[in-house]
Write a protein that holds these residues in place. Sequence first.
Motif, PDB file in Angstrom:
ATOM      1  N   GLY A  33     -18.467  -6.654  -1.487  1.00 53.52           N
ATOM      2  CA  GLY A  33     -18.539  -5.268  -1.910  1.00 53.52           C
ATOM      3  C   GLY A  33     -17.345  -4.801  -2.719  1.00 53.52           C
ATOM      4  N   GLU A  34     -16.251  -5.552  -2.687  1.00 55.70           N
ATOM      5  CA  GLU A  34     -15.040  -5.070  -3.328  1.00 55.70           C
ATOM      6  C   GLU A  34     -15.165  -5.097  -4.845  1.00 55.70           C
ATOM      7  OE1 GLU A  34     -10.232  -5.979  -3.275  1.00 55.70           O
ATOM      8  OE2 GLU A  34     -11.559  -7.019  -1.893  1.00 55.70           O
ATOM      9  N   GLU A  35     -14.884  -3.971  -5.481  1.00 56.78           N
ATOM     10  CA  GLU A  35     -14.967  -3.813  -6.937  1.00 56.78           C
ATOM     11  C   GLU A  35     -16.311  -4.293  -7.471  1.00 56.78           C
ATOM     12  OE1 GLU A  35     -11.486  -4.594  -9.400  1.00 56.78           O
ATOM     13  OE2 GLU A  35     -10.369  -5.048  -7.566  1.00 56.78           O
ATOM     14  N   GLY A  36     -17.391  -3.879  -6.809  1.00 57.28           N
ATOM     15  CA  GLY A  36     -18.725  -4.182  -7.300  1.00 57.28           C
ATOM     16  C   GLY A  36     -19.060  -5.652  -7.349  1.00 57.28           C
ATOM     17  N   GLY A  57     -22.380  -6.682 -13.761  1.00 55.62           N
ATOM     18  CA  GLY A  57     -21.689  -6.032 -12.658  1.00 55.62           C
ATOM     19  C   GLY A  57     -22.498  -4.928 -12.002  1.00 55.62           C
ATOM     20  N   LEU A  58     -23.826  -5.110 -11.918  1.00 53.49           N
ATOM     21  CA  LEU A  58     -24.693  -4.061 -11.392  1.00 53.49           C
ATOM     22  C   LEU A  58     -25.134  -4.277  -9.951  1.00 53.49           C
ATOM     23  CD1 LEU A  58     -26.997  -3.342 -14.477  1.00 53.49           C
ATOM     24  CD2 LEU A  58     -24.992  -2.048 -13.689  1.00 53.49           C
ATOM     25  N   ALA A  59     -24.899  -5.451  -9.380  1.00 53.22           N
ATOM     26  CA  ALA A  59     -25.397  -5.720  -8.027  1.00 53.22           C
ATOM     27  C   ALA A  59     -24.824  -4.754  -6.996  1.00 53.22           C
ATOM     28  CB  ALA A  59     -25.096  -7.162  -7.621  1.00 53.22           C
ATOM     29  N   GLY A  60     -23.633  -4.250  -7.246  1.00 49.02           N
ATOM     30  CA  GLY A  60     -23.025  -3.308  -6.320  1.00 49.02           C
ATOM     31  C   GLY A  60     -23.014  -1.881  -6.826  1.00 49.02           C
ATOM     32  N   THR A 242     -36.088 -12.198 -15.148  1.00 47.96           N
ATOM     33  CA  THR A 242     -35.802 -11.898 -13.745  1.00 47.96           C
ATOM     34  C   THR A 242     -34.974 -10.625 -13.613  1.00 47.96           C
ATOM     35  OG1 THR A 242     -33.762 -13.196 -13.708  1.00 47.96           O
ATOM     36  CG2 THR A 242     -35.810 -14.355 -13.164  1.00 47.96           C
ATOM     37  N   PHE A 243     -35.006 -10.055 -12.416  1.00 44.62           N
ATOM     38  CA  PHE A 243     -34.181  -8.897 -12.083  1.00 44.62           C
ATOM     39  C   PHE A 243     -32.999  -9.279 -11.191  1.00 44.62           C
ATOM     40  CE2 PHE A 243     -38.645  -7.126 -12.197  1.00 44.62           C
ATOM     41  CZ  PHE A 243     -38.544  -6.613 -13.478  1.00 44.62           C
ATOM     42  N   SER A 244     -32.815 -10.557 -10.939  1.00 48.87           N
ATOM     43  CA  SER A 244     -31.824 -11.010  -9.964  1.00 48.87           C
ATOM     44  C   SER A 244     -30.498 -11.410 -10.593  1.00 48.87           C
ATOM     45  CB  SER A 244     -32.388 -12.196  -9.178  1.00 48.87           C
ATOM     46  OG  SER A 244     -32.821 -13.214 -10.066  1.00 48.87           O
ATOM     47  N   LYS A 245     -30.391 -11.281 -11.902  1.00 49.51           N
ATOM     48  CA  LYS A 245     -29.153 -11.689 -12.582  1.00 49.51           C
ATOM     49  C   LYS A 245     -28.491 -10.472 -13.216  1.00 49.51           C
ATOM     50  CE  LYS A 245     -31.064 -16.263 -12.832  1.00 49.51           C
ATOM     51  NZ  LYS A 245     -32.247 -15.941 -11.960  1.00 49.51           N
ATOM     52  N   ALA A 246     -28.700 -10.228 -14.498  1.00 48.76           N
ATOM     53  CA  ALA A 246     -28.030  -9.092 -15.131  1.00 48.76           C
ATOM     54  C   ALA A 246     -28.430  -7.759 -14.509  1.00 48.76           C
ATOM     55  CB  ALA A 246     -28.321  -9.084 -16.635  1.00 48.76           C
ATOM     56  N   PHE A 247     -29.647  -7.659 -13.950  1.00 53.15           N
ATOM     57  CA  PHE A 247     -30.091  -6.414 -13.324  1.00 53.15           C
ATOM     58  C   PHE A 247     -29.443  -6.190 -11.962  1.00 53.15           C
ATOM     59  CE2 PHE A 247     -33.161  -6.823 -16.586  1.00 53.15           C
ATOM     60  CZ  PHE A 247     -33.798  -5.602 -16.755  1.00 53.15           C
ATOM     61  N   GLY A 248     -28.986  -7.265 -11.339  1.00 55.54           N
ATOM     62  CA  GLY A 248     -28.305  -7.122 -10.057  1.00 55.54           C
ATOM     63  C   GLY A 248     -29.203  -6.808  -8.887  1.00 55.54           C
ATOM     64  N   VAL A 249     -30.526  -7.046  -9.006  1.00 59.14           N
ATOM     65  CA  VAL A 249     -31.435  -6.692  -7.906  1.00 59.14           C
ATOM     66  C   VAL A 249     -32.205  -7.947  -7.492  1.00 59.14           C
ATOM     67  CG1 VAL A 249     -33.132  -5.000  -7.088  1.00 59.14           C
ATOM     68  CG2 VAL A 249     -31.613  -4.385  -8.957  1.00 59.14           C
ATOM     69  N   ILE A 367     -17.704 -27.642 -13.143  1.00 54.81           N
ATOM     70  CA  ILE A 367     -17.430 -26.341 -12.562  1.00 54.81           C
ATOM     71  C   ILE A 367     -18.123 -25.321 -13.465  1.00 54.81           C
ATOM     72  CG2 ILE A 367     -15.696 -24.673 -11.859  1.00 54.81           C
ATOM     73  CD1 ILE A 367     -15.558 -27.275 -10.284  1.00 54.81           C
ATOM     74  N   ARG A 368     -18.997 -24.523 -12.890  1.00 56.00           N
ATOM     75  CA  ARG A 368     -19.748 -23.540 -13.683  1.00 56.00           C
ATOM     76  C   ARG A 368     -19.106 -22.171 -13.520  1.00 56.00           C
ATOM     77  NH1 ARG A 368     -23.767 -19.648 -12.694  1.00 56.00           N
ATOM     78  NH2 ARG A 368     -25.433 -19.467 -14.275  1.00 56.00           N
ATOM     79  N   PHE A 369     -18.462 -21.698 -14.596  1.00 54.20           N
ATOM     80  CA  PHE A 369     -17.908 -20.351 -14.600  1.00 54.20           C
ATOM     81  C   PHE A 369     -18.976 -19.386 -15.101  1.00 54.20           C
ATOM     82  CE2 PHE A 369     -14.071 -23.000 -15.387  1.00 54.20           C
ATOM     83  CZ  PHE A 369     -13.391 -22.703 -14.222  1.00 54.20           C
ATOM     84  N   SER A 370     -19.081 -18.251 -14.446  1.00 55.69           N
ATOM     85  CA  SER A 370     -20.060 -17.238 -14.812  1.00 55.69           C
ATOM     86  C   SER A 370     -19.343 -15.904 -14.884  1.00 55.69           C
ATOM     87  CB  SER A 370     -21.192 -17.200 -13.777  1.00 55.69           C
ATOM     88  OG  SER A 370     -22.214 -16.338 -14.174  1.00 55.69           O
ATOM     89  N   LEU A 371     -19.207 -15.372 -16.094  1.00 63.78           N
ATOM     90  CA  LEU A 371     -18.391 -14.189 -16.309  1.00 63.78           C
ATOM     91  C   LEU A 371     -19.172 -12.900 -16.053  1.00 63.78           C
ATOM     92  CD1 LEU A 371     -16.508 -16.322 -17.483  1.00 63.78           C
ATOM     93  CD2 LEU A 371     -16.024 -14.776 -19.376  1.00 63.78           C
ATOM     94  N   MET A 372     -18.414 -11.829 -15.819  1.00 65.60           N
ATOM     95  CA  MET A 372     -18.974 -10.491 -15.603  1.00 65.60           C
ATOM     96  C   MET A 372     -18.367  -9.526 -16.607  1.00 65.60           C
ATOM     97  SD  MET A 372     -18.740 -10.400 -11.416  1.00 65.60           S
ATOM     98  CE  MET A 372     -19.377  -8.720 -11.282  1.00 65.60           C
ATOM     99  N   ALA A 373     -19.111  -8.479 -16.912  1.00 66.86           N
ATOM    100  CA  ALA A 373     -18.605  -7.451 -17.818  1.00 66.86           C
ATOM    101  C   ALA A 373     -17.380  -6.759 -17.246  1.00 66.86           C
ATOM    102  CB  ALA A 373     -19.701  -6.426 -18.094  1.00 66.86           C
TER     103      ALA A 373
END
Length: 399
Positions: A33-36, A57-60, A242-249, A367-373
């Motif tokens: 939960g910290e910082e979304g 960064g929408l999951a939180g 999907t809605f489970s990645k960029a949508f955060g749901v 190693i798979r890096f996955s960046l966030m906005a």
Amino acid sequence: MNGTVYCDWMEAELDALRQQSLHRCLRIVDDRGEEGGKWLTVGGRRLFNLSSNDYLGLAGDPRIADAARQAAEQWGAGAAASRLICGNHRWYADLEERLAEWKQREAALVFANGYMANLGVIAALVGRADAVFSDRLNHASIVDGIILSRARHYRYRHNDPEHLEHLLKKHAGHRRALIVTDAVFSMDGDAAPLSELVELKARCGAMLMVDEAHAGGVRGSRGQGLCHELGLHEQVDVIMGTFSKAFGVYGAYVCADRVLIDYLVTKTRPLIYSTALPPMVVAAVRKALEVVQEEGWRRTRLRENSAWFRRRLRACGFAIGEGDSPIIPWIVGDNRQALRLSQRLEERGIAAVAIRPPTVPEGTARIRFSLMATHTREELEEVIRQMQLAAGAGEVETG
């Protein structure tokens, strides 16, 4: 249960997988939960999150969580039935109308998740008398959908339209032909040559299905995906996302012509025989769709972060994959070495998971890096410093 007949052979196979550094286990995330979701707590350790698919960064996001809460108060926790029984609550229809408008297609259909969507759609569109032409690095759900369909499966070399054309001509005698590809490949981060695929499908009389799971929300002026960004959305027969990645749901969708969507409602087994998504999930997705379209700064920031991080990694001598997406693989090769690097990064406060076969081809563990906005340059610069320390600690090759 020690006397059960399958214990011995299962233990033997698990031991063999451990020897190859291919054994998997589930780890508990204590808090995200910290910082979304930018920071995780795993095993009591605070980790900078470079492993999720929460690109925007929408999951939180509290607005999305509040939409889910309000729907749960009104409709309860579950849908109670499949969509074809009594689980097709009114918010489903509203969401599908919004999706069709967003994607500029005649109709849309929502599924429980991307895996079910790919399984169901492919198995509905082709059968024993048909052929599917699939990129060699397509997601496992696409591969499993082809197997379930019982169609002939022809794999073309990754992002190689010439090889695809050769296979289409060589195997031209089937009743129907379906070309299927990821838009952005989940473990490599590169994009499919969609313009060439559209041209080939038209010339060879095939259908084309594009999985926008890792491009939806990220690409396009309103996050519609790579097909839209390239102006090809009307020429692709089936667009899945999907809605489970960029949508955060959670959940998935298919957009296409009305007749194809009507056909899927009647023929797609995972839709027919699965309980519908809970209303609170659909409400959360509706809100996320609004945010994805309206807050273009998230895509801009993500694109800038991805380009900057790639440049810095290459300048430091790290062997990373091609592409311009927020998925950035650090190619290591050896399974054990990838696991060691992941562990060293975790010890330095970074969550970056090792990806091994069969998720990726043999000899390409990474190693798979996955960046966030929501990542900052300062945070990413510190990640690079820790990568250099982690690589140097065990005399691991960076490139």
